[in-house]
Scaffold this motif. Structure first.
Motif, PDB file in Angstrom:
ATOM      1  N   GLY A 131       4.467 -17.552  -9.906  1.00  0.00           N
ATOM      2  CA  GLY A 131       4.573 -16.370 -10.754  1.00  0.00           C
ATOM      3  C   GLY A 131       3.471 -15.349 -10.541  1.00  0.00           C
ATOM      4  N   ARG A 132       2.483 -15.695  -9.750  1.00  0.00           N
ATOM      5  CA  ARG A 132       1.389 -14.757  -9.462  1.00  0.00           C
ATOM      6  C   ARG A 132       1.780 -13.894  -8.260  1.00  0.00           C
ATOM      7  NH1 ARG A 132      -0.614 -19.730  -9.923  1.00  0.00           N
ATOM      8  NH2 ARG A 132      -0.964 -19.902  -7.707  1.00  0.00           N
ATOM      9  N   PRO A 133       1.205 -12.711  -8.173  1.00  0.00           N
ATOM     10  CA  PRO A 133       1.505 -11.860  -7.013  1.00  0.00           C
ATOM     11  C   PRO A 133       1.061 -12.532  -5.716  1.00  0.00           C
ATOM     12  CG  PRO A 133       0.362 -10.608  -8.705  1.00  0.00           C
ATOM     13  CD  PRO A 133       0.316 -12.047  -9.124  1.00  0.00           C
ATOM     14  N   SER A 134       1.866 -12.366  -4.686  1.00  0.00           N
ATOM     15  CA  SER A 134       1.499 -12.936  -3.393  1.00  0.00           C
ATOM     16  C   SER A 134       0.435 -12.072  -2.731  1.00  0.00           C
ATOM     17  CB  SER A 134       2.735 -13.017  -2.486  1.00  0.00           C
ATOM     18  OG  SER A 134       3.123 -11.720  -2.073  1.00  0.00           O
ATOM     19  N   VAL A 135      -0.176 -12.617  -1.713  1.00  0.00           N
ATOM     20  CA  VAL A 135      -1.170 -11.877  -0.940  1.00  0.00           C
ATOM     21  C   VAL A 135      -0.521 -10.647  -0.310  1.00  0.00           C
ATOM     22  CG1 VAL A 135      -2.653 -12.008   1.102  1.00  0.00           C
ATOM     23  CG2 VAL A 135      -2.555 -13.920  -0.487  1.00  0.00           C
ATOM     24  N   PHE A 136       0.719 -10.802   0.149  1.00  0.00           N
ATOM     25  CA  PHE A 136       1.415  -9.689   0.789  1.00  0.00           C
ATOM     26  C   PHE A 136       1.704  -8.573  -0.212  1.00  0.00           C
ATOM     27  CE2 PHE A 136       2.662 -13.519   3.201  1.00  0.00           C
ATOM     28  CZ  PHE A 136       1.998 -13.214   4.374  1.00  0.00           C
ATOM     29  N   TRP A 137       2.159  -8.933  -1.414  1.00  0.00           N
ATOM     30  CA  TRP A 137       2.428  -7.936  -2.450  1.00  0.00           C
ATOM     31  C   TRP A 137       1.132  -7.215  -2.822  1.00  0.00           C
ATOM     32  CZ3 TRP A 137       0.785  -6.925  -7.403  1.00  0.00           C
ATOM     33  CH2 TRP A 137       1.529  -5.996  -8.125  1.00  0.00           C
ATOM     34  N   SER A 138       0.068  -7.985  -3.016  1.00  0.00           N
ATOM     35  CA  SER A 138      -1.222  -7.378  -3.371  1.00  0.00           C
ATOM     36  C   SER A 138      -1.711  -6.452  -2.273  1.00  0.00           C
ATOM     37  CB  SER A 138      -2.263  -8.469  -3.630  1.00  0.00           C
ATOM     38  OG  SER A 138      -1.864  -9.290  -4.698  1.00  0.00           O
ATOM     39  N   GLY A 139      -1.516  -6.851  -1.020  1.00  0.00           N
ATOM     40  CA  GLY A 139      -1.943  -6.019   0.110  1.00  0.00           C
ATOM     41  C   GLY A 139      -1.163  -4.718   0.182  1.00  0.00           C
ATOM     42  N   ARG A 140       0.160  -4.807  -0.023  1.00  0.00           N
ATOM     43  CA  ARG A 140       0.978  -3.581  -0.019  1.00  0.00           C
ATOM     44  C   ARG A 140       0.578  -2.663  -1.164  1.00  0.00           C
ATOM     45  NH1 ARG A 140       5.163  -7.257   1.180  1.00  0.00           N
ATOM     46  NH2 ARG A 140       5.811  -7.223  -1.001  1.00  0.00           N
ATOM     47  N   ARG A 141       0.301  -3.236  -2.325  1.00  0.00           N
ATOM     48  CA  ARG A 141      -0.104  -2.424  -3.478  1.00  0.00           C
ATOM     49  C   ARG A 141      -1.449  -1.751  -3.203  1.00  0.00           C
ATOM     50  NH1 ARG A 141      -1.133  -4.118  -9.718  1.00  0.00           N
ATOM     51  NH2 ARG A 141      -1.422  -1.998 -10.430  1.00  0.00           N
ATOM     52  N   LEU A 142      -2.383  -2.490  -2.654  1.00  0.00           N
ATOM     53  CA  LEU A 142      -3.694  -1.933  -2.318  1.00  0.00           C
ATOM     54  C   LEU A 142      -3.553  -0.818  -1.288  1.00  0.00           C
ATOM     55  CD1 LEU A 142      -6.786  -2.081  -2.618  1.00  0.00           C
ATOM     56  CD2 LEU A 142      -6.782  -3.753  -0.772  1.00  0.00           C
ATOM     57  N   LEU A 146      -4.528   3.039  -1.872  1.00  0.00           N
ATOM     58  CA  LEU A 146      -5.448   3.707  -0.944  1.00  0.00           C
ATOM     59  C   LEU A 146      -4.816   4.975  -0.380  1.00  0.00           C
ATOM     60  CD1 LEU A 146      -8.152   3.637   0.544  1.00  0.00           C
ATOM     61  CD2 LEU A 146      -7.061   2.252   2.299  1.00  0.00           C
ATOM     62  N   ALA A 147      -3.541   4.900  -0.031  1.00  0.00           N
ATOM     63  CA  ALA A 147      -2.842   6.081   0.487  1.00  0.00           C
ATOM     64  C   ALA A 147      -2.771   7.167  -0.577  1.00  0.00           C
ATOM     65  CB  ALA A 147      -1.436   5.699   0.952  1.00  0.00           C
ATOM     66  N   ASP A 148      -2.529   6.805  -1.836  1.00  0.00           N
ATOM     67  CA  ASP A 148      -2.504   7.789  -2.920  1.00  0.00           C
ATOM     68  C   ASP A 148      -3.864   8.441  -3.104  1.00  0.00           C
ATOM     69  OD1 ASP A 148       0.162   7.221  -3.359  1.00  0.00           O
ATOM     70  OD2 ASP A 148      -0.210   5.933  -5.113  1.00  0.00           O
ATOM     71  N   THR A 149      -4.932   7.656  -3.015  1.00  0.00           N
ATOM     72  CA  THR A 149      -6.288   8.183  -3.168  1.00  0.00           C
ATOM     73  C   THR A 149      -6.621   9.149  -2.044  1.00  0.00           C
ATOM     74  OG1 THR A 149      -6.978   6.149  -4.261  1.00  0.00           O
ATOM     75  CG2 THR A 149      -8.724   7.538  -3.353  1.00  0.00           C
ATOM     76  N   VAL A 150      -6.280   8.772  -0.817  1.00  0.00           N
ATOM     77  CA  VAL A 150      -6.531   9.650   0.328  1.00  0.00           C
ATOM     78  C   VAL A 150      -5.721  10.932   0.193  1.00  0.00           C
ATOM     79  CG1 VAL A 150      -6.214   9.889   2.835  1.00  0.00           C
ATOM     80  CG2 VAL A 150      -7.215   7.795   1.890  1.00  0.00           C
ATOM     81  N   SER A 151      -4.476  10.824  -0.231  1.00  0.00           N
ATOM     82  CA  SER A 151      -3.617  11.994  -0.412  1.00  0.00           C
ATOM     83  C   SER A 151      -4.180  12.928  -1.478  1.00  0.00           C
ATOM     84  CB  SER A 151      -2.205  11.546  -0.790  1.00  0.00           C
ATOM     85  OG  SER A 151      -1.389  12.661  -1.038  1.00  0.00           O
ATOM     86  N   SER A 152      -4.630  12.364  -2.609  1.00  0.00           N
ATOM     87  CA  SER A 152      -5.217  13.177  -3.681  1.00  0.00           C
ATOM     88  C   SER A 152      -6.488  13.860  -3.215  1.00  0.00           C
ATOM     89  CB  SER A 152      -5.528  12.312  -4.899  1.00  0.00           C
ATOM     90  OG  SER A 152      -4.352  11.806  -5.459  1.00  0.00           O
ATOM     91  N   ALA A 153      -7.321  13.108  -2.490  1.00  0.00           N
ATOM     92  CA  ALA A 153      -8.559  13.689  -1.999  1.00  0.00           C
ATOM     93  C   ALA A 153      -8.271  14.806  -0.996  1.00  0.00           C
ATOM     94  CB  ALA A 153      -9.429  12.604  -1.344  1.00  0.00           C
TER      95      ALA A 153
END
Length: 163
Positions: A131-142, A146-153
């Motif tokens: 029931g916990r997020p997988s490493v792959f899900w966490s990596g995609r979310r991160l 990161l892409a949103d932060t770079v886009s905003s900046a």
């Protein structure tokens, strides 16, 4: 309460614990058919372990891995480890393609399919995150964050330069 995952792990692990103890006790007799599989390994490993020693190592891994898997100690790793022990066990013990007698051939084919089913169950267990997020899900979310932060900046810098 053990829960369904714990119950499923215990049921799946039981064949490895019981089978591992049995293989340990019969390692001398199992060494003969296992030698067809262990021959190449014996040449690669320093100190040249005997086939009987390799059978005992495989059996020990099944007993310890099965126990830890049933107890829920690093179950995903134990599932992969147990699956790995089934490969030499199956190749050594169920060589149906070499059997002349049709009844023996059918019995050993069934055992190969059973072991394949066990490997399938272990793959499910290895992928289960409880029931916990997988490493792959966490990596995609991160990566998305990161892409949103770079886009905003980038937008902020572009707006500041344009003004």
């Amino acid at each position: 309460m053990i829960g369904l995952r714990g119950l499923a792990r215990t049921l799946l692990a039981s064949i490895f614990v019981v089978g591992g103890v049995s293989a340990w006790r019969r390692s001398g007799r199992l060494a003969v058919p296992a030698s067809k599989v262990t021959g190449p390994v014996e040449d690669l490993v320093p100190g040249r372990p005997t086939t009987e020693q390799l059978v005992k190592v495989n059996a020990g891994v099944q007993v310890v891995g099965g126990t830890l898997f049933a107890l829920g100690f690093v179950p995903r790793v134990m599932a992969l480890l147990l699956g790995a022990t089934l490969v030499p066990t199956t190749l050594a013990g169920h060589r149906f393609w070499e059997m002349e007698d049709e009844a023996d051939r059918a019995q050993h084919q069934t055992q190969v399919l059973k072991n394949a089913g066990l490997i399938g169950g272990l793959v499910f267990a290895a992928l289960d995150t409880g029931g916990r997020p997988s490493v792959f899900w966490s990596g995609r979310r991160l990566a998305g964050d990161l892409a949103d932060t770079v886009s905003s900046a980038t937008t902020s810098v572009t707006d500041a330069v344009s003004s």
